[in-house]
Design a protein around this motif. Structure first.
Motif, PDB file in Angstrom:
ATOM      1  N   SER A  46      -8.246  19.684 -17.814  1.00 47.92           N
ATOM      2  CA  SER A  46      -8.107  19.769 -16.349  1.00 47.92           C
ATOM      3  C   SER A  46      -6.638  19.860 -15.972  1.00 47.92           C
ATOM      4  CB  SER A  46      -8.722  18.537 -15.684  1.00 47.92           C
ATOM      5  OG  SER A  46      -7.843  17.431 -15.777  1.00 47.92           O
ATOM      6  N   ASP A  47      -6.386  20.193 -14.705  1.00 50.36           N
ATOM      7  CA  ASP A  47      -5.020  20.234 -14.189  1.00 50.36           C
ATOM      8  C   ASP A  47      -4.549  18.866 -13.719  1.00 50.36           C
ATOM      9  OD1 ASP A  47      -4.680  22.956 -14.637  1.00 50.36           O
ATOM     10  OD2 ASP A  47      -5.506  23.501 -12.679  1.00 50.36           O
ATOM     11  N   GLY A  48      -5.442  17.882 -13.775  1.00 48.50           N
ATOM     12  CA  GLY A  48      -5.087  16.543 -13.311  1.00 48.50           C
ATOM     13  C   GLY A  48      -5.165  16.441 -11.796  1.00 48.50           C
ATOM     14  N   THR A  49      -5.071  15.224 -11.310  1.00 51.16           N
ATOM     15  CA  THR A  49      -5.135  14.939  -9.885  1.00 51.16           C
ATOM     16  C   THR A  49      -3.832  14.295  -9.456  1.00 51.16           C
ATOM     17  OG1 THR A  49      -7.504  14.510 -10.103  1.00 51.16           O
ATOM     18  CG2 THR A  49      -6.433  13.694  -8.103  1.00 51.16           C
ATOM     19  N   VAL A  50      -3.181  14.830  -8.423  1.00 53.02           N
ATOM     20  CA  VAL A  50      -1.925  14.263  -7.927  1.00 53.02           C
ATOM     21  C   VAL A  50      -2.236  13.153  -6.924  1.00 53.02           C
ATOM     22  CG1 VAL A  50       0.197  14.722  -6.641  1.00 53.02           C
ATOM     23  CG2 VAL A  50      -0.651  16.401  -8.289  1.00 53.02           C
ATOM     24  N   ILE A  51      -1.620  12.006  -7.148  1.00 53.68           N
ATOM     25  CA  ILE A  51      -1.823  10.836  -6.281  1.00 53.68           C
ATOM     26  C   ILE A  51      -0.453  10.276  -5.910  1.00 53.68           C
ATOM     27  CG2 ILE A  51      -2.928   8.572  -6.085  1.00 53.68           C
ATOM     28  CD1 ILE A  51      -4.583   9.404  -8.634  1.00 53.68           C
ATOM     29  N   LYS A  52      -0.167  10.196  -4.609  1.00 53.27           N
ATOM     30  CA  LYS A  52       1.066   9.549  -4.157  1.00 53.27           C
ATOM     31  C   LYS A  52       0.739   8.074  -3.912  1.00 53.27           C
ATOM     32  CE  LYS A  52       3.087  13.604  -1.917  1.00 53.27           C
ATOM     33  NZ  LYS A  52       4.184  13.884  -2.795  1.00 53.27           N
ATOM     34  N   GLN A  53       1.623   7.190  -4.390  1.00 55.34           N
ATOM     35  CA  GLN A  53       1.372   5.759  -4.280  1.00 55.34           C
ATOM     36  C   GLN A  53       2.639   5.012  -3.918  1.00 55.34           C
ATOM     37  OE1 GLN A  53       0.038   4.752  -8.238  1.00 55.34           O
ATOM     38  NE2 GLN A  53      -2.028   5.491  -7.871  1.00 55.34           N
ATOM     39  N   GLN A  54       2.439   3.960  -3.126  1.00 49.78           N
ATOM     40  CA  GLN A  54       3.516   3.003  -2.878  1.00 49.78           C
ATOM     41  C   GLN A  54       2.948   1.632  -3.193  1.00 49.78           C
ATOM     42  OE1 GLN A  54       6.175   3.318   0.594  1.00 49.78           O
ATOM     43  NE2 GLN A  54       5.430   1.286   1.133  1.00 49.78           N
ATOM     44  N   ASP A  55       3.480   0.988  -4.217  1.00 51.11           N
ATOM     45  CA  ASP A  55       3.014  -0.332  -4.630  1.00 51.11           C
ATOM     46  C   ASP A  55       3.971  -1.390  -4.116  1.00 51.11           C
ATOM     47  OD1 ASP A  55       0.976   0.906  -6.037  1.00 51.11           O
ATOM     48  OD2 ASP A  55       1.912   0.650  -7.998  1.00 51.11           O
ATOM     49  N   THR A  56       3.445  -2.390  -3.419  1.00 51.19           N
ATOM     50  CA  THR A  56       4.238  -3.532  -2.976  1.00 51.19           C
ATOM     51  C   THR A  56       3.812  -4.728  -3.812  1.00 51.19           C
ATOM     52  OG1 THR A  56       4.335  -2.648  -0.727  1.00 51.19           O
ATOM     53  CG2 THR A  56       4.886  -4.982  -1.021  1.00 51.19           C
ATOM     54  N   PHE A  57       4.781  -5.349  -4.485  1.00 49.59           N
ATOM     55  CA  PHE A  57       4.510  -6.519  -5.319  1.00 49.59           C
ATOM     56  C   PHE A  57       4.840  -7.778  -4.536  1.00 49.59           C
ATOM     57  CE2 PHE A  57       4.644  -3.169  -8.328  1.00 49.59           C
ATOM     58  CZ  PHE A  57       3.893  -3.587  -9.428  1.00 49.59           C
ATOM     59  N   PHE A  58       3.983  -8.790  -4.705  1.00 51.61           N
ATOM     60  CA  PHE A  58       4.134 -10.052  -3.986  1.00 51.61           C
ATOM     61  C   PHE A  58       4.432 -11.185  -4.958  1.00 51.61           C
ATOM     62  CE2 PHE A  58       1.380  -7.249  -1.607  1.00 51.61           C
ATOM     63  CZ  PHE A  58       2.033  -7.217  -0.383  1.00 51.61           C
ATOM     64  N   THR A  59       5.079 -12.223  -4.444  1.00 49.42           N
ATOM     65  CA  THR A  59       5.427 -13.386  -5.246  1.00 49.42           C
ATOM     66  C   THR A  59       4.179 -14.218  -5.505  1.00 49.42           C
ATOM     67  OG1 THR A  59       7.563 -13.394  -4.128  1.00 49.42           O
ATOM     68  CG2 THR A  59       6.963 -15.377  -5.364  1.00 49.42           C
ATOM     69  N   VAL A  60       3.822 -14.378  -6.782  1.00 50.95           N
ATOM     70  CA  VAL A  60       2.666 -15.198  -7.173  1.00 50.95           C
ATOM     71  C   VAL A  60       3.053 -16.061  -8.366  1.00 50.95           C
ATOM     72  CG1 VAL A  60       0.869 -13.681  -6.242  1.00 50.95           C
ATOM     73  CG2 VAL A  60       1.716 -13.291  -8.554  1.00 50.95           C
ATOM     74  N   ALA A  61       2.310 -17.153  -8.563  1.00 47.95           N
ATOM     75  CA  ALA A  61       2.624 -18.121  -9.613  1.00 47.95           C
ATOM     76  C   ALA A  61       2.337 -17.587 -11.013  1.00 47.95           C
ATOM     77  CB  ALA A  61       1.836 -19.416  -9.386  1.00 47.95           C
ATOM     78  N   ARG A  62       1.315 -16.738 -11.143  1.00 48.31           N
ATOM     79  CA  ARG A  62       1.000 -16.176 -12.458  1.00 48.31           C
ATOM     80  C   ARG A  62       0.521 -14.748 -12.279  1.00 48.31           C
ATOM     81  NH1 ARG A  62      -4.443 -15.903 -13.732  1.00 48.31           N
ATOM     82  NH2 ARG A  62      -5.796 -16.958 -12.256  1.00 48.31           N
ATOM     83  N   LEU A 101       0.538  -9.481  -8.433  1.00 43.38           N
ATOM     84  CA  LEU A 101      -0.300  -9.088  -7.311  1.00 43.38           C
ATOM     85  C   LEU A 101       0.407  -7.940  -6.607  1.00 43.38           C
ATOM     86  CD1 LEU A 101      -2.830  -9.707  -5.559  1.00 43.38           C
ATOM     87  CD2 LEU A 101      -1.329 -11.133  -4.141  1.00 43.38           C
ATOM     88  N   LYS A 102      -0.313  -6.814  -6.512  1.00 41.02           N
ATOM     89  CA  LYS A 102       0.294  -5.668  -5.839  1.00 41.02           C
ATOM     90  C   LYS A 102      -0.711  -5.046  -4.885  1.00 41.02           C
ATOM     91  CE  LYS A 102      -0.651  -2.283  -9.497  1.00 41.02           C
ATOM     92  NZ  LYS A 102      -0.033  -1.445 -10.533  1.00 41.02           N
ATOM     93  N   LEU A 103      -0.153  -4.494  -3.825  1.00 41.50           N
ATOM     94  CA  LEU A 103      -0.934  -3.730  -2.870  1.00 41.50           C
ATOM     95  C   LEU A 103      -0.559  -2.275  -3.090  1.00 41.50           C
ATOM     96  CD1 LEU A 103      -2.801  -3.542  -0.400  1.00 41.50           C
ATOM     97  CD2 LEU A 103      -0.742  -3.737   1.020  1.00 41.50           C
ATOM     98  N   ARG A 104      -1.557  -1.474  -3.463  1.00 43.99           N
ATOM     99  CA  ARG A 104      -1.321  -0.043  -3.692  1.00 43.99           C
ATOM    100  C   ARG A 104      -1.733   0.703  -2.429  1.00 43.99           C
ATOM    101  NH1 ARG A 104      -2.621   1.919  -9.283  1.00 43.99           N
ATOM    102  NH2 ARG A 104      -0.432   1.367  -9.430  1.00 43.99           N
ATOM    103  N   ASP A 105      -0.760   1.368  -1.803  1.00 46.19           N
ATOM    104  CA  ASP A 105      -0.994   2.149  -0.597  1.00 46.19           C
ATOM    105  C   ASP A 105      -0.999   3.624  -1.008  1.00 46.19           C
ATOM    106  OD1 ASP A 105      -0.898   3.485   1.853  1.00 46.19           O
ATOM    107  OD2 ASP A 105       0.504   2.042   2.736  1.00 46.19           O
ATOM    108  N   PHE A 106      -2.132   4.314  -0.758  1.00 44.08           N
ATOM    109  CA  PHE A 106      -2.240   5.729  -1.113  1.00 44.08           C
ATOM    110  C   PHE A 106      -1.650   6.628  -0.026  1.00 44.08           C
ATOM    111  CE2 PHE A 106      -5.689   3.814  -3.665  1.00 44.08           C
ATOM    112  CZ  PHE A 106      -5.238   4.193  -4.921  1.00 44.08           C
ATOM    113  N   LEU A 107      -1.067   6.002   1.021  1.00 43.70           N
ATOM    114  CA  LEU A 107      -0.369   6.713   2.088  1.00 43.70           C
ATOM    115  C   LEU A 107      -1.282   7.655   2.862  1.00 43.70           C
ATOM    116  CD1 LEU A 107       2.896   7.452   0.051  1.00 43.70           C
ATOM    117  CD2 LEU A 107       2.387   5.474   1.516  1.00 43.70           C
ATOM    118  N   ASP A 108      -2.593   7.332   2.850  1.00 49.61           N
ATOM    119  CA  ASP A 108      -3.582   8.117   3.605  1.00 49.61           C
ATOM    120  C   ASP A 108      -4.503   7.196   4.406  1.00 49.61           C
ATOM    121  OD1 ASP A 108      -5.196   6.928   1.707  1.00 49.61           O
ATOM    122  OD2 ASP A 108      -5.987   8.809   0.893  1.00 49.61           O
TER     123      ASP A 108
END
Length: 176
Positions: A27-43, A46-53
């Motif tokens: 396949s030609d693959g699938t293009v995905i734009k992502q912005q990951d925000t990482f948060f402070t956690v004890a272990r 933890l990230k929030l992945r925003d697909f910008l859509d």
């Protein structure tokens, strides 16, 4: 908790890697734009992945920071309000930083092959062998090692940790 065996490496020859991934996946693959925000956690992480859509995923995962194939355990849930969730989690936990990337996803058997262009870092390849229920970590590592060979990825290009760690090491908390 679902798991996968992961490998991450720097890419020296992006065109060769993309061509091999295309051939192996058919396949030609699938293009995905992502912005990951990482948060402070004890272990773990933890990230929030925003697909910008308007859609996103909240992802918690734990994996050792070492190069080569490693087991990652994760849990994931979708969100239709990534921006609102980012604000709440930032207020509650604090942000570690953000990773912005354009990813091309190829499926090769049970493995997700990601060819990533990471803002502030460059080009990388990430393999995620999605583990089947009774599969051992060793089996996943064998699949990952074979695919690394097939893609022309050398052991000296392997990296440990997450893109966020590399950005923090460069003093780039927000991808630039």
């Amino acid at each position: 908790m679902p798991s996968n065996v992961e490998v991450k490496a720097r890419v020296c020859d992006l065109d060769f890697l993309a061509q091999r991934a295309k051939e192996l996946s058919g396949s030609d693959g699938t293009v995905i734009k992502q912005q990951d925000t990482f948060f402070t956690v004890a272990r773990g992480r933890l990230k929030l992945r925003d697909f910008l859509d308007g859609s996103g995923q909240l992802i918690f995962y734990e994996r050792p920071d070492m190069d080569g194939p490693k087991l990652s355990n994760y849990s994931i849930t979708p969100t239709n309000d990534p921006e609102g969730l980012r604000r709440v989690l930032s207020d509650a936990l604090g942000q570690v930083g953000q990773v912005k990337k354009e990813r091309r996803l190829y499926m090769v058997g049970q493995t997700r092959v990601h060819v990533d262009c990471v803002e502030g870092l460059g080009n990388f390849m990430e393999l995620e062998v999605v583990m089947k229920e009774n599969q051992s970590t060793e089996e996943g590592a064998t699949i990952a090692n074979q695919l690394m060979q097939d893609l022309g990825v050398k052991k000296e290009h392997l990296i440990e940790g997450a893109y966020m760690d590399l950005l923090l090491a460069k003093g780039l908390q927000n991808g630039h």
